[in-house]
Design an enzyme around this catalytic site. Structure first.
Site, short mmCIF file in Angstrom:
data_model
loop_
_atom_site.label_atom_id
_atom_site.label_comp_id
_atom_site.label_asym_id
_atom_site.label_seq_id
_atom_site.Cartn_x
_atom_site.Cartn_y
_atom_site.Cartn_z
N LYS A 266 83.90 -9.37 1.71
CA LYS A 266 84.63 -10.53 2.25
C LYS A 266 84.11 -10.87 3.64
O LYS A 266 83.82 -12.00 3.95
CB LYS A 266 86.13 -10.21 2.28
CG LYS A 266 86.98 -11.34 2.78
CD LYS A 266 88.45 -11.05 2.64
CE LYS A 266 89.28 -12.15 3.31
NZ LYS A 266 90.71 -11.94 3.23
N GLU B 293 79.57 0.35 5.25
CA GLU B 293 79.12 0.98 4.00
C GLU B 293 78.32 0.00 3.15
O GLU B 293 77.23 0.31 2.66
CB GLU B 293 80.34 1.46 3.18
CG GLU B 293 81.12 2.59 3.79
CD GLU B 293 82.27 2.10 4.67
OE1 GLU B 293 82.17 1.00 5.25
OE2 GLU B 293 83.26 2.85 4.78
N GLY C 40 91.28 -8.96 0.34
CA GLY C 40 90.25 -8.18 -0.35
C GLY C 40 90.78 -7.46 -1.57
O GLY C 40 90.18 -7.49 -2.64
N ARG C 41 91.95 -6.82 -1.44
CA ARG C 41 92.46 -6.02 -2.56
C ARG C 41 93.12 -6.87 -3.64
O ARG C 41 93.63 -6.33 -4.62
CB ARG C 41 93.41 -4.93 -2.03
CG ARG C 41 94.52 -5.41 -1.15
CD ARG C 41 95.23 -4.25 -0.44
NE ARG C 41 96.22 -4.69 0.53
CZ ARG C 41 95.95 -5.01 1.80
NH1 ARG C 41 94.73 -4.96 2.24
NH2 ARG C 41 96.91 -5.39 2.62
N GLU D 52 97.46 0.27 0.76
CA GLU D 52 96.94 -0.52 1.87
C GLU D 52 97.90 -1.68 2.17
O GLU D 52 97.94 -2.21 3.28
CB GLU D 52 95.53 -1.06 1.54
CG GLU D 52 94.75 -1.51 2.76
CD GLU D 52 93.27 -1.74 2.50
OE1 GLU D 52 92.46 -0.81 2.68
OE2 GLU D 52 92.92 -2.86 2.11
N HIS E 35 97.11 18.50 -18.83
CA HIS E 35 96.51 19.83 -18.71
C HIS E 35 96.14 20.12 -17.26
O HIS E 35 95.32 20.99 -17.00
CB HIS E 35 95.31 19.93 -19.64
CG HIS E 35 95.68 19.66 -21.07
ND1 HIS E 35 96.15 20.65 -21.91
CD2 HIS E 35 95.74 18.51 -21.76
CE1 HIS E 35 96.45 20.11 -23.08
NE2 HIS E 35 96.21 18.81 -23.01
N LYS F 92 87.40 2.90 11.74
CA LYS F 92 86.10 2.20 11.68
C LYS F 92 85.49 2.12 13.07
O LYS F 92 84.30 2.37 13.26
CB LYS F 92 86.29 0.76 11.16
CG LYS F 92 86.59 0.65 9.69
CD LYS F 92 86.61 -0.83 9.32
CE LYS F 92 87.24 -1.06 7.98
NZ LYS F 92 87.43 -2.46 7.64
#
Ligand code: F6P
Length: 547
Positions: A207, A213, A267-268, A353, A384, A512
């Site tokens: 965005k 990253e 963004g999410r 978030e 399990h 960040k």
């Protein structure tokens, strides 16, 4: 600024009533099912594709009535309208929140302007690009057809697309999707080792187009491609998705291969537009469109249905009841569907978030709990692993069981077993097993009285552990879109009632900024002044590297 309500659930008249109910109720769910013959009918919502069964939760008529009153007193209806009508409800960033416009079928206004033509223009160019790539009209630099897509992004620019492409694996008709998100170079290395430069398309999704990253991975992928095929290959092997068109240009991606979106899409919440390009390229355009249609159906349901029959509202209210009145700290999402194996991870970002906040919409610290820890894994694997704690741990953890009646695989026997396990787990959580039942069972198996006395406590399950079952008819792009949108709206409702701003994420900024300050010191380009722990860790890293 919008006139978004700022009333928390704790400021409503219903709050005292709910506190009283939480303190006074005894939850014997077996007894409740026996006593209330219409319990399932009352506490379930069904449509042609979905059965939403919340009857196994620790609620009754009184609790639900007060929870709904609480939502009304928080002015939830005006909050919903404020979102759908494009008010700047993301006040700390002064933005509207209009991911619903990306899948809308009627005009959607932001700042008095219908944004539908802009949305349609991007969808049209995505569709045309997808069709050109899939048909082979858009070829790689050496004339080969593109067969693989690598989505480079992180957070909302990764989790939505990866979750949906995995969920729709049985619908893949186009490019094989790969995802690179982590700045750990291992992520990129493994993907590059698997793909052929001549047939690979990279989509850089960010965005902001500033995320460390993503840009680190994108530059490394570009260098790799240029080494293999030369500089001119970038034009046909790189596409970008961003709101920062200048950043994309500086990176060297052609305008024709750039797909935009808008600041009013968080963004999410962004997989529904250009961020979903990898979904369209792997599943084909019709399936991507069906995903949007499913989400739009959930939007309409959310906006127009009374709270009593409104699935996201009920989901949110159950969450508030557990978090704020019964004090449960986490919430598990267990899809009985391998296809949905990334759904819990996706929801962690969407939910945590959004609602992991302690400052309210009046700028004050809240005096109640907000977003719980969201976690999960697919069933039956989880059975399990961590289900022991769900059944006999010291804390109750509400669960959403998600299942599809029809199989996506050809193995019907597997699917029958999968469904049987899903139903068995929610039944076991609710009913438990009394000591009396344990004793009788052991006696029938011929176990000695001494052993029974020794073991019966361990084999007893207290039960009364809540769960909701979200059962869809089948896993289709439409239903996946529908389900994701239900959760999006659940998150919205909870944010309204916790009175927090769900659509910003200031909490991730500090780390960040600090990483930027620490990086040159890790690289030994500079010295730095940190706390004793951080300094010692950096020193040890240098020592380990030099040894
Ligand atoms: O660090 C959090 C975050 O800002 C998320 O909200 C976002 O989805 C992610 O980073 C990626 O951001 P971008 O799409 O701008 O690269």
């Amino acid at each position: 600024m919008s006139d978004f309500p700022t009333i928390a659930f704790s400021d409503t008249a219903a709050h005292a009533a709910l506190k009283g109910l939480a303190a006074s109720k005894q939850w014997d769910m077996r007894q409740r099912f026996t006593a209330e013959s219409d319990r399932f009918e009352k506490f379930s919502i069904s449509s042609s594709e979905l059965l939403f069964d919340y009857s196994k939760n620790l609620v009754d008529d009184e609790v639900m009535t007060q929870l709904i009153a609480s939502a009304e007193q928080c002015k939830l209806s005006s909050a919903i309208e404020a979102m759908f009508t494009g008010q700047h409800i993301n006040q700390t960033e002064d933005r509207a929140v209009m991911h619903t416009a990306l899948r809308a079928k009627s005009p959607s206004f932001v700042d008095g302007r219908d944004v539908t033509p802009d949305v349609q223009a991007v969808l049209t160019s995505m569709k045309s690009y997808t069709e050109r790539v899939l048909s082979g009209e858009h070829l790689g630099a050496t004339g080969k057809k593109l067969t693989t897509v690598v989505n480079i992004g992180i957070g909302g620019s990764d989790l939505g697309p990866v979750m949906v492409t995995e969920a729709l694996k049985s619908f893949q008709v186009g490019l094989k999707p790969y995802f690179v998100s982590n700045v750990d170079g291992a992520d990129l290395t493994y993907v590059l080792a698997d793909v052929d430069p001549e047939t690979t398309l990279f989509i850089v999704v960010s965005k902001t187009f500033t995320t460390q990253e993503t840009l680190t991975n994108a530059h490394a992928a570009r260098t790799w491609l240029v080494e293999k095929l030369g500089e001119e290959a970038v034009a046909s092997h790189f596409a970008a998705v961003s709101t920062n068109l200048d950043g994309v240009k500086d990176f060297g991606i052609l305008e024709a291969n750039t797909f935009g979106f808008w600041s009013w899409v968080g963004g999410r919440y962004s997989l529904w537009g250009a961020v979903g390009l990898s979904i369209a390229l792997s599943c084909g355009w019709n399936n991507f469109q069906a995903l949007l249609d499913g989400a739009n159906a959930a939007d309409e349901h959310f906006r127009r249905t009374s709270f009593e029959k409104n699935v996201p509202v009920i989901m949110a209210l159950l969450g508030i009841w557990y978090r704020n009145y019964l004090n449960f700290g986490s919430y598990a999402i267990i899809p009985y569907s391998q296809d949905l194996h990334r759904f819990p991870a996706y929801l962690q970002q969407a939910d945590m978030e959004s609602n992991g906040k302690y400052v309210d919409r009046n700028g004050q610290a809240v005096d109640f709990e907000t977003g719980p820890v969201i976690w999960g894994e697919p069933g039956t694997n989880g059975q399990h692993a961590f289900f022991q704690l769900l059944h006999q741990g010291t804390e109750k953890i509400p669960v959403d069981f998600i299942a599809f009646a029809k199989a996506t695989s050809p193995y019907q026997d597997h699917h029958d077993k999968l469904l049987a396990n899903c139903l068995a787990q929610s039944e076991a959580m609710m009913n438990g097993k009394t000591e009396d039942e344990v004793v009788k069972e052991m006696q029938a198996a011929g176990v000695s009285e001494a052993s029974i006395d020794q073991l019966k406590a361990y084999r007893t399950f207290e039960g009364n552990r809540p769960s909701t079952t979200i059962l869809y008819k089948e896993l289709t792009p439409f239903n996946i879109g529908h389900m994701i949108a239900l959760y999006e709206h659940k998150i919205f409702v909870q944010g309204v009632m916790w009175n927090v701003f769900s659509f910003d994420q200031w909490g991730v900024e500090l780390g960040k900024a600090l990483a930027k300050r620490i990086l040159p010191v890790v690289k030994k380009e500079k010295s730095g002044d940190f706390d004793a722990s951080t300094s010692a860790l950096i020193e040890k890293i240098h020592q380990f590297i030099d040894e």
